[in-house]
Design a protein around this motif. Structure first.
Motif, PDB file in Angstrom:
ATOM      1  N   GLU A   4      28.817 -23.386  26.779  1.00  0.00           N
ATOM      2  CA  GLU A   4      27.514 -24.037  26.919  1.00  0.00           C
ATOM      3  C   GLU A   4      26.372 -23.038  26.707  1.00  0.00           C
ATOM      4  O   GLU A   4      25.407 -23.338  26.006  1.00  0.00           O
ATOM      5  N   THR A   7      26.173 -21.992  23.065  1.00  0.00           N
ATOM      6  CA  THR A   7      25.485 -23.024  22.273  1.00  0.00           C
ATOM      7  C   THR A   7      23.972 -22.852  22.386  1.00  0.00           C
ATOM      8  O   THR A   7      23.249 -22.959  21.387  1.00  0.00           O
ATOM      9  N   GLN A   8      23.486 -22.563  23.580  1.00  0.00           N
ATOM     10  CA  GLN A   8      22.048 -22.371  23.778  1.00  0.00           C
ATOM     11  C   GLN A   8      21.558 -21.098  23.081  1.00  0.00           C
ATOM     12  O   GLN A   8      20.466 -21.087  22.514  1.00  0.00           O
ATOM     13  N   ARG A  11      21.325 -21.956  19.470  1.00  0.00           N
ATOM     14  CA  ARG A  11      20.154 -22.810  19.238  1.00  0.00           C
ATOM     15  C   ARG A  11      18.891 -21.952  19.154  1.00  0.00           C
ATOM     16  O   ARG A  11      18.052 -22.142  18.268  1.00  0.00           O
ATOM     17  N   ALA A  41      14.453 -24.340  23.420  1.00  0.00           N
ATOM     18  CA  ALA A  41      15.717 -23.608  23.588  1.00  0.00           C
ATOM     19  C   ALA A  41      15.589 -22.562  24.689  1.00  0.00           C
ATOM     20  O   ALA A  41      16.515 -22.375  25.488  1.00  0.00           O
ATOM     21  N   GLU A  44      15.675 -24.317  28.110  1.00  0.00           N
ATOM     22  CA  GLU A  44      17.047 -24.752  28.405  1.00  0.00           C
ATOM     23  C   GLU A  44      17.920 -23.558  28.780  1.00  0.00           C
ATOM     24  O   GLU A  44      18.696 -23.623  29.739  1.00  0.00           O
ATOM     25  N   LEU A  45      17.777 -22.473  28.034  1.00  0.00           N
ATOM     26  CA  LEU A  45      18.572 -21.272  28.309  1.00  0.00           C
ATOM     27  C   LEU A  45      18.223 -20.689  29.676  1.00  0.00           C
ATOM     28  O   LEU A  45      19.111 -20.308  30.440  1.00  0.00           O
ATOM     29  N   ARG A  48      19.882 -22.543  32.479  1.00  0.00           N
ATOM     30  CA  ARG A  48      21.340 -22.446  32.548  1.00  0.00           C
ATOM     31  C   ARG A  48      21.865 -21.035  32.810  1.00  0.00           C
ATOM     32  O   ARG A  48      23.045 -20.863  33.053  1.00  0.00           O
TER      33      ARG A  48
END
Length: 116
Positions: A4, A7-8, A11, A41, A44-45, A48
């Motif tokens: 996950e 993926t970030q 991105r 991005a 979101e990163l 997380r």
């Protein structure tokens, strides 16, 4: 590194690459879109990322930070080029400072581009 998070990171890397391409190709619409994607991005990163980032995270973040700084340097260069061209055409960016009357300085009159 979790899939996950990877993926970030990808991105963000993709958004930075697109931002660089847009700057180099003078593509304003793509620059706005890629910057929007980059910021999304990043948000979101950040949400997380674990509290204690391990070495693989730090290395990847450092690489992406360098790419972002490189894009910033390119963008600053483009701004200087535009400001130079505007100045030589007799135009300038609006002033951000106020005079004694509380007004911003406004260019009045024309400036000849060439003298015969």
């Amino acid at each position: 590194m979790s899939a996950e998070l990877e993926t970030q990171f990808e991105r963000l890397a993709s958004a930075l690459a697109e931002e660089r391409r847009a700057i180099l190709e003078h593509d304003v619409e793509a620059l706005v879109c890629s910057t929007r994607e980059k910021l999304a991005a990043l948000r979101e990163l950040e949400s997380r990322m674990p509290a204690s980032a391990s070495t693989p995270f730090e290395q990847r973040l450092r690489e992406l930070s360098e790419a972002n700084q490189s894009n910033g340097a390119l963008l600053a260069r483009r701004r200087r080029e535009v400001n130079w061209a505007l100045r030589h055409l007799g135009r300038s960016e609006s002033s951000g400072a106020y005079d004694a009357n509380g007004q911003t300085e406004v260019l009045r009159g024309s400036r000849p581009i060439a003298v015969a």
